[in-house]
Structure formats: C-alpha cells, structure tokens
Scaffold this active site. Structure first.
Site, PDB file in Angstrom:
ATOM      1  N   THR A  44      14.282  -4.585  -8.212  1.00 14.97           N
ATOM      2  CA  THR A  44      13.194  -4.008  -7.436  1.00 14.97           C
ATOM      3  C   THR A  44      12.780  -2.685  -8.091  1.00 14.97           C
ATOM      4  O   THR A  44      13.347  -2.277  -9.104  1.00 14.97           O
ATOM      5  CB  THR A  44      13.677  -3.766  -5.987  1.00 14.97           C
ATOM      6  OG1 THR A  44      15.056  -3.343  -6.037  1.00 14.97           O
ATOM      7  CG2 THR A  44      13.622  -5.022  -5.162  1.00 14.97           C
ATOM      8  N   ASP A  45      11.806  -1.998  -7.490  1.00 14.34           N
ATOM      9  CA  ASP A  45      11.329  -0.717  -8.024  1.00 14.34           C
ATOM     10  C   ASP A  45      12.461   0.323  -8.003  1.00 14.34           C
ATOM     11  O   ASP A  45      13.426   0.168  -7.244  1.00 14.34           O
ATOM     12  CB  ASP A  45      10.155  -0.203  -7.171  1.00 14.34           C
ATOM     13  CG  ASP A  45       8.997  -1.189  -7.166  1.00 14.34           C
ATOM     14  OD1 ASP A  45       8.897  -1.988  -8.108  1.00 14.34           O
ATOM     15  OD2 ASP A  45       8.202  -1.162  -6.205  1.00 14.34           O
TER      16      ASP A  45
ATOM     17  N   GLN B 103      18.029  -3.649   2.519  1.00 14.33           N
ATOM     18  CA  GLN B 103      16.563  -3.628   2.488  1.00 14.33           C
ATOM     19  C   GLN B 103      15.993  -4.557   3.556  1.00 14.33           C
ATOM     20  O   GLN B 103      16.719  -5.359   4.139  1.00 14.33           O
ATOM     21  CB  GLN B 103      16.077  -4.075   1.104  1.00 14.33           C
ATOM     22  CG  GLN B 103      16.661  -5.413   0.657  1.00 14.33           C
ATOM     23  CD  GLN B 103      16.878  -5.534  -0.841  1.00 14.33           C
ATOM     24  OE1 GLN B 103      16.455  -4.686  -1.619  1.00 14.33           O
ATOM     25  NE2 GLN B 103      17.520  -6.611  -1.263  1.00 14.33           N
TER      26      GLN B 103
ATOM     27  N   HIS C 266       8.892 -14.577 -14.444  1.00 18.48           N
ATOM     28  CA  HIS C 266      10.228 -15.118 -14.782  1.00 18.48           C
ATOM     29  C   HIS C 266      10.294 -15.591 -16.229  1.00 18.48           C
ATOM     30  O   HIS C 266      11.307 -15.389 -16.902  1.00 18.48           O
ATOM     31  CB  HIS C 266      10.590 -16.259 -13.818  1.00 18.48           C
ATOM     32  CG  HIS C 266      10.895 -15.765 -12.444  1.00 18.48           C
ATOM     33  ND1 HIS C 266      10.455 -16.381 -11.299  1.00 18.48           N
ATOM     34  CD2 HIS C 266      11.598 -14.680 -12.032  1.00 18.48           C
ATOM     35  CE1 HIS C 266      10.888 -15.719 -10.244  1.00 18.48           C
ATOM     36  NE2 HIS C 266      11.575 -14.670 -10.663  1.00 18.48           N
TER      37      HIS C 266
ATOM     38  N   ASP D 254      16.148 -14.043  -6.382  1.00 14.67           N
ATOM     39  CA  ASP D 254      15.358 -15.250  -6.091  1.00 14.67           C
ATOM     40  C   ASP D 254      15.728 -16.399  -7.025  1.00 14.67           C
ATOM     41  O   ASP D 254      15.303 -17.531  -6.815  1.00 14.67           O
ATOM     42  CB  ASP D 254      13.856 -14.936  -6.168  1.00 14.67           C
ATOM     43  CG  ASP D 254      13.482 -14.344  -7.514  1.00 14.67           C
ATOM     44  OD1 ASP D 254      13.530 -15.070  -8.521  1.00 14.67           O
ATOM     45  OD2 ASP D 254      13.134 -13.138  -7.579  1.00 14.67           O
TER      46      ASP D 254
ATOM     47  N   PRO E  91      18.559   0.767  -3.677  1.00 14.92           N
ATOM     48  CA  PRO E  91      19.709   0.301  -4.475  1.00 14.92           C
ATOM     49  C   PRO E  91      19.398   0.166  -5.965  1.00 14.92           C
ATOM     50  O   PRO E  91      20.310   0.144  -6.786  1.00 14.92           O
ATOM     51  CB  PRO E  91      20.041  -1.065  -3.855  1.00 14.92           C
ATOM     52  CG  PRO E  91      18.851  -1.490  -3.079  1.00 14.92           C
ATOM     53  CD  PRO E  91      18.161  -0.227  -2.659  1.00 14.92           C
TER      54      PRO E  91
ATOM     55  N   ASP F 284      16.409  -7.596 -13.632  1.00 17.41           N
ATOM     56  CA  ASP F 284      15.307  -8.135 -12.833  1.00 17.41           C
ATOM     57  C   ASP F 284      15.430  -7.490 -11.454  1.00 17.41           C
ATOM     58  O   ASP F 284      15.897  -8.102 -10.500  1.00 17.41           O
ATOM     59  CB  ASP F 284      15.458  -9.661 -12.766  1.00 17.41           C
ATOM     60  CG  ASP F 284      14.376 -10.318 -11.929  1.00 17.41           C
ATOM     61  OD1 ASP F 284      13.504  -9.618 -11.393  1.00 17.41           O
ATOM     62  OD2 ASP F 284      14.425 -11.555 -11.815  1.00 17.41           O
TER      63      ASP F 284
HETATM   64  N1  SAM Z   1      10.376  -9.554  -9.662  1.00 18.43           N
HETATM   65  C1  SAM Z   1      10.651  -8.572  -8.725  1.00 18.43           C
HETATM   66  C2  SAM Z   1       9.856  -7.303  -8.900  1.00 18.43           C
HETATM   67  O1  SAM Z   1       9.628  -6.836 -10.011  1.00 18.43           O
HETATM   68  O2  SAM Z   1       9.444  -6.764  -7.894  1.00 18.43           O
HETATM   69  C3  SAM Z   1      12.091  -8.375  -8.570  1.00 18.43           C
HETATM   70  C4  SAM Z   1      12.680  -9.569  -7.882  1.00 18.43           C
HETATM   71  S1  SAM Z   1      14.346  -9.611  -7.488  1.00 18.43           S
HETATM   72  C5  SAM Z   1      14.137 -10.231  -5.846  1.00 18.43           C
HETATM   73  C6  SAM Z   1      14.903  -7.951  -7.316  1.00 18.43           C
HETATM   74  C7  SAM Z   1      16.317  -7.879  -6.769  1.00 18.43           C
HETATM   75  O3  SAM Z   1      17.015  -6.741  -7.282  1.00 18.43           O
HETATM   76  C8  SAM Z   1      16.397  -7.761  -5.260  1.00 18.43           C
HETATM   77  O4  SAM Z   1      16.826  -8.973  -4.718  1.00 18.43           O
HETATM   78  C9  SAM Z   1      17.410  -6.630  -5.021  1.00 18.43           C
HETATM   79  O5  SAM Z   1      18.320  -6.897  -3.978  1.00 18.43           O
HETATM   80  C10 SAM Z   1      18.086  -6.544  -6.385  1.00 18.43           C
HETATM   81  N2  SAM Z   1      18.746  -5.267  -6.645  1.00 18.43           N
HETATM   82  C11 SAM Z   1      18.282  -4.018  -6.406  1.00 18.43           C
HETATM   83  N3  SAM Z   1      19.209  -3.095  -6.752  1.00 18.43           N
HETATM   84  C12 SAM Z   1      20.287  -3.778  -7.242  1.00 18.43           C
HETATM   85  C13 SAM Z   1      21.548  -3.391  -7.747  1.00 18.43           C
HETATM   86  N4  SAM Z   1      21.910  -2.091  -7.815  1.00 18.43           N
HETATM   87  N5  SAM Z   1      22.423  -4.359  -8.149  1.00 18.43           N
HETATM   88  C14 SAM Z   1      22.080  -5.677  -8.068  1.00 18.43           C
HETATM   89  N6  SAM Z   1      20.882  -6.093  -7.584  1.00 18.43           N
HETATM   90  C15 SAM Z   1      20.002  -5.175  -7.171  1.00 18.43           C
END
Ligand code: SAM
Length: 288
Positions: free
Chosen positions: A166-167, A39, A70, A94, A171, A164
């Site tokens: 991403t949308d 990303q 959080h 994070d 991934p 926790d």
């Molecule tokens: N609070 C945030 C939101 O709702 O937008 C989410 C924050 S956190 C930074 C989201 C994390 O999920 C990202 O760092 C991303 O790399 C991770 N992520 C996405 N797909 C994933 C997967 N398949 N396995 C592990 N982590 C994943």
C-alpha cells in the site's frame, strides 16, 4: 473517499487531496466492509469494472484493470534476472502478483509475506481468479510483517524481492526507507533484483526520487523506474522502481520474453522497453 449516491447512481470516489483530483467508479453495491487490526477493507461490485477492493479509502484492485499492475510488477524483473529460483513478495495480499510470478517455470519457491490475512481471505472470495495459484506447491503464504521478515532472512538467499505494498503510510511506511532496503540488499543474491511499486510519476516524483536515493544509500548499484498505465490509481499513471545489486537493468531476456509459454495481456517485449523509456522531465529529476 465517499460513496456518493444521487437519484439513480451510486459511485465510489477516491479523493486524492495531494493532487486535487479524484477518481470514481459507478457501483451497484458495497458487498463487504470491515476494520482489521491493520486497516479498513471494503469490497464493491461495480457496474463496469467488476469487483473493487478498497483499503483505507484507496483503490487497490479492480477485476478489469489489475493485470496492468500485476504483470508490470512481476515480468520485467523476472525477465531481467537470468534465472530467478527464489522470489519473495512483500504485501500483495490480493495474490495477483503471486499468480504472475508462478507463471515462470524457473521459479522454484515464491513466498508472499502479507501483514493482513483478511486481504487474502477476501481476495479468495471476491477475486478468485487472482488466487488461482495459491495452491501451487511452489507457493508459500505467510501473514506477518514484511519488514521483520526481510530483516530475518539469510544473507544472499533470494533472487527477486517484489514489494507490492500500500502507500507509504500505516503498516507500509517502513517499506520505503533505507533500513528496509538494506535488509533487502543483504538478503539478495549478488545478481538479485528488488522491485517496488513507486506511485504516480506525475504527482509523487519527490517520493520516487527519495526511494531511489535510499536504494542507492543501501548500496544498490543500478536503479531504474518503469512506467505503465493504471487507471484506478491517482492520475491513472503508475510506476515501479527496480534496484539491482551489481548489474545493469536495461537489458533483459528479450528472447525469453518473446517466446514465453504463458499468457499476458499487457506485458510483452515492446511494453517492457516502453516502460523503461523515461520522459525528459524525469531524466532531469533523476539526474540521468
Ligand atoms: N496494488 C496495490 C497498490 O499499489 O495500491 C497494492 C495491493 S496489495 C493489496 C498491498 C498490501 O500490502 C496490503 O494488503 C497490505 O496489507 C500490505 N502491507 C502493507 N504493509 C505491509 C507490511 N509491513 N508487511 C506486509 N504487507 C504489508
């Protein structure tokens, strides 16, 4: 997303096409930008909200308001479970959720399974307060795919799973379907709880309904959606959805929450109860 500049002002704006709305923060400068194998990640210094992390054009974390998200991703589940010893966080790079989880002394082991190590390395640099517990001996940080990790866990080995992510694109797409929930169900102990961020209760109601259906298809007996404010996400109103294998989710350890031995800024007994209260349009949508 664009960073728009006018004569005096520089703004980061996230345009949310689906809801025909946008959210902006005035920024001083862009501190960092990179494309990882997973990303794009940007870090801004804002005039009023501290630092801002943006992934693929979507706001993730700001210094000023991240405590809302959080704390509500962590404490309702941990005060509902009688004694969560082993906690797994999927995503959450994070490290803010990890920090909240480790405030609970009953937690013996908390694993953060983040696919993109760069998110955590940048959080360490720009959000050090969120990474304050990364060296806690109970913490383990893994940089692998959460979908695969969950599929490989021992049955009935985890008390609480916090997704926790991403949308549900890129991934994170596979973190929102029945196959993933089936892995979580298998890995949870009989009293186990799954909690997942579930987007805006105003504009993503169809997604929340689909998640709830998929959780039930995976055999979770009880599902509850909790509501809380989150200014930097689309519509400013956010949710998480909890699913439990075999027990209720309405009752929680009120006494434990009231006498907690750590600081929170949003979470308390009253905000926990308020988060569980569903407005009529959602009750109707969920058939409750
Ligand atoms: N609070 C945030 C939101 O709702 O937008 C989410 C924050 S956190 C930074 C989201 C994390 O999920 C990202 O760092 C991303 O790399 C991770 N992520 C996405 N797909 C994933 C997967 N398949 N396995 C592990 N982590 C994943």
């Amino acid at each position: 997303m664009t960073a728009d500049s006018s004569a005096e002002d520089l703004w980061f704006t996230e345009k949310h096409a689906r809801s025909g709305s946008s959210f902006g923060l005035r920024v001083k400068e862009r501190l960092h930008a990179e494309q990882t194998p997973f990303q794009s990640i940007e870090i801004y210094d804002t005039t009023d909200w501290g630092k801002l992390m943006v992934i693929d054009g979507c706001t993730m974390v700001s210094t000023r308001d991240n405590f809302l998200y959080h704390e509500m991703m962590s404490h309702p589940a941990l005060f509902t479970h009688a004694r969560a010893k082993r906690v797994v966080i999927i995503g959450g790079g994070d490290c803010g959720t990890l920090r909240e989880v480790l405030k609970h002394e009953e937690v013996e082991h908390a694993v953060q399974v983040e696919i993109d190590e760069r998110v955590t390395r940048l959080a360490e640099q720009y959000f050090p307060e969120l990474c304050a517990s990364n060296n806690d001996p109970r913490a383990e940080l893994l940089f692998i795919d959460g979908i695969q990790y969950m599929a490989e866990q021992e049955p009935e080995s985890i008390d609480v799973i916090i997704v926790d992510s991403t949308d549900p694109v890129g991934p994170a797409e596979g973190l929102f379907n029945a196959a993933f929930y089936a892995s979580c169900f298998r890995a949870l102990r009989p009293s186990g709880i799954l909690v997942q961020q579930s987007e805006s209760p105003l504009v993503h109601l169809d997604l929340i309904k689909a998640m709830r259906t998929s959780m039930r298809m995976a055999d979770f007996q009880t599902v509850k959606t909790l509501l809380f404010p989150q200014p930097i996400y689309p519509t400013g109103w956010w949710s998480c959805t909890m699913a439990r294998k075999r027990a209720d989710l309405s009752d929680f350890r009120e006494r434990g929450a009231a006498t907690r031995q750590f600081d929170t800024r949003y979470y308390c007994v009253e905000t926990h109860k308020a988060a569980l209260a569903l407005p009529p349009y959602m009750r109707e949508a969920f058939g409750e």
